[in-house]
Scaffold this active site. Structure first.
Site, short mmCIF file in Angstrom:
data_model
loop_
_atom_site.label_atom_id
_atom_site.label_comp_id
_atom_site.label_asym_id
_atom_site.label_seq_id
_atom_site.Cartn_x
_atom_site.Cartn_y
_atom_site.Cartn_z
N LEU A 33 4.64 4.60 -1.54
CA LEU A 33 4.42 5.39 -0.32
C LEU A 33 3.84 6.76 -0.58
CD1 LEU A 33 7.77 4.44 1.49
CD2 LEU A 33 5.51 3.37 1.73
N GLU A 35 1.72 10.25 1.72
CA GLU A 35 1.77 11.01 2.95
C GLU A 35 1.18 10.24 4.15
OE1 GLU A 35 3.57 13.64 3.20
OE2 GLU A 35 2.94 14.07 5.26
N HIS A 37 1.55 6.99 4.74
CA HIS A 37 2.66 6.18 5.24
C HIS A 37 3.70 7.05 5.94
CE1 HIS A 37 1.39 3.81 1.50
NE2 HIS A 37 1.25 2.90 2.46
N GLY A 145 -2.19 2.79 10.51
CA GLY A 145 -3.08 3.91 10.24
C GLY A 145 -4.54 3.59 10.54
P1 AMP Z 1 -0.50 -0.23 3.06
O1 AMP Z 1 0.76 0.13 2.35
O2 AMP Z 1 -1.75 0.17 2.33
O3 AMP Z 1 -0.53 -1.67 3.53
O4 AMP Z 1 -0.51 0.64 4.39
C1 AMP Z 1 0.55 0.60 5.30
C2 AMP Z 1 0.17 1.38 6.54
O5 AMP Z 1 -0.13 2.72 6.17
C3 AMP Z 1 -1.09 0.84 7.23
O6 AMP Z 1 -0.91 0.93 8.65
C4 AMP Z 1 -2.16 1.78 6.75
O7 AMP Z 1 -3.25 1.90 7.64
C5 AMP Z 1 -1.39 3.08 6.67
N1 AMP Z 1 -2.07 4.03 5.78
C6 AMP Z 1 -2.42 3.82 4.49
N2 AMP Z 1 -3.11 4.88 4.01
C7 AMP Z 1 -3.22 5.76 5.04
C8 AMP Z 1 -3.83 7.04 5.21
N3 AMP Z 1 -4.47 7.63 4.22
N4 AMP Z 1 -3.75 7.63 6.42
C9 AMP Z 1 -3.10 7.03 7.45
N5 AMP Z 1 -2.50 5.84 7.35
C10 AMP Z 1 -2.55 5.20 6.18
#
Ligand code: AMP
Length: 282
Positions: A33, A35, A37, A145
């Site tokens: 995780l 920022e 997340h 995100g």
């Molecule tokens: P992940 O762990 O990569 O599957 O991401 C989980 C959630 O966090 C998803 O909804 C992503 O779009 C969001 N997320 C990942 N990176 C970012 C970021 N840099 N800014 C905003 N949301 C993010």
């Protein structure tokens, strides 16, 4: 914070919360995780009585030659981050699917291009795991995100189409101090690759600035971006209608998006920016 490690435990927890009349918010993640997340947790926290975060590296959304086996993990650090954000339940199952699992959820149209085209089966894997997670958590609200813009649009379409009673809230893309979009996969980058990865957001911001200055043609905007990007392999750099995710010739009176995916060695990074009128999230 409760630690839940089986789908039975997750389901029982949410059933009890719902029976007590409480609302549930949900942030699905693959862990490690950052920022980005945490910003989603902070977004949902005040909207609901109870907040669940899941950490599950979902095999269904990885291709055969992708990074499933080496995806970065930090269960202790992740638990501490969730605790600090006021998460009520952390769902971290070793496996999520029952024996004989045979179902797939597919969203068409929005998945014609972009990541869905370069990663066959990826969006179906995402849609399928989110359906299962929404049903297990019985969430009233779930945050996604804008970093994964196509994923966000696919999940929004899916909950509407299937009448899933979960409101999808978008969270703004969070960047590191150097402008690179935060991603768990940034951990794979060498210092030199990281430096070159900064050209991705620079290219997108250049396209955004040019569009605001009146350059509307998609080809012209993409050519400007391409000139700036330094990567080992460009997967795509596209200008799309933000709602249909279909290519457009020019930015007009509908919200649009510039989206990029690029490889640094075997690490694939994505980023995007808004073009044209603002997208009205409903
Ligand atoms: P992940 O762990 O990569 O599957 O991401 C989980 C959630 O966090 C998803 O909804 C992503 O779009 C969001 N997320 C990942 N990176 C970012 C970021 N840099 N800014 C905003 N949301 C993010």
């Amino acid at each position: 914070m409760e630690h839940l490690s089986s789908h039975e435990a997750m389901s029982a927890w949410s059933a009890a919360e719902k029976a007590a009349g409480r609302t549930v918010g949900f942030v699905p993640t693959m862990g490690y995780l950052h920022e980005g997340h945490r910003s989603l947790m902070r977004l949902v926290r005040p909207m609901v009585d109870r907040l669940v975060v899941s950490i599950y590296v979902n095999p269904l959304q990885f291709g055969p030659h992708e990074d499933l086996d080496v995806y970065p993990r930090d269960p202790e650090g992740d638990a501490a981050a969730c605790e600090a954000e006021g998460v009520d339940a952390l769902f971290m199952p070793p496996d999520l699917y029952p024996d004989g699992f045979s179902t797939q959820v597919a969203v068409h149209g929005l998945t014609d291009h972009l990541c869905a085209a370069s990663r066959p089966g990826h969006m179906e894997g995402v849609a399928t795991v989110c359906t299962r997670l929404f049903l297990l958590t019985r969430c009233d609200v779930a945050a996604f995100g804008e970093k994964d813009f196509q994923q966000l649009m696919v999940i929004r379409r899916m909950v509407t189409d299937l009448a899933i009673p979960t409101r999808i809230v978008p969270g703004p893309l969070v960047r590191d101090a150097d402008g690179v979009a935060l991603s768990s996969r940034n951990a794979y980058l060498s210092a030199a690759q990281r430096e070159r990865a900064r050209t991705l957001h620079r290219a997108l911001f250049r396209m955004q600035a040019a569009e605001r200055d009146g350059v509307r043609g998609a080809d012209a905007l993409r050519a400007m971006g391409r000139e700036i990007i330094d990567c080992d392999r460009l997967d795509y750099l596209e200008v799309m209608d933000a709602e249909t995710l279909q290519p457009i010739d020019a930015v007009g009176d509908r919200p649009a998006r510039a989206l990029v995916a690029a490889f640094y060695g075997s690490t694939r990074l994505i980023d995007n920016v808004a073009l044209g009128p603002e997208l009205a999230w409903t």
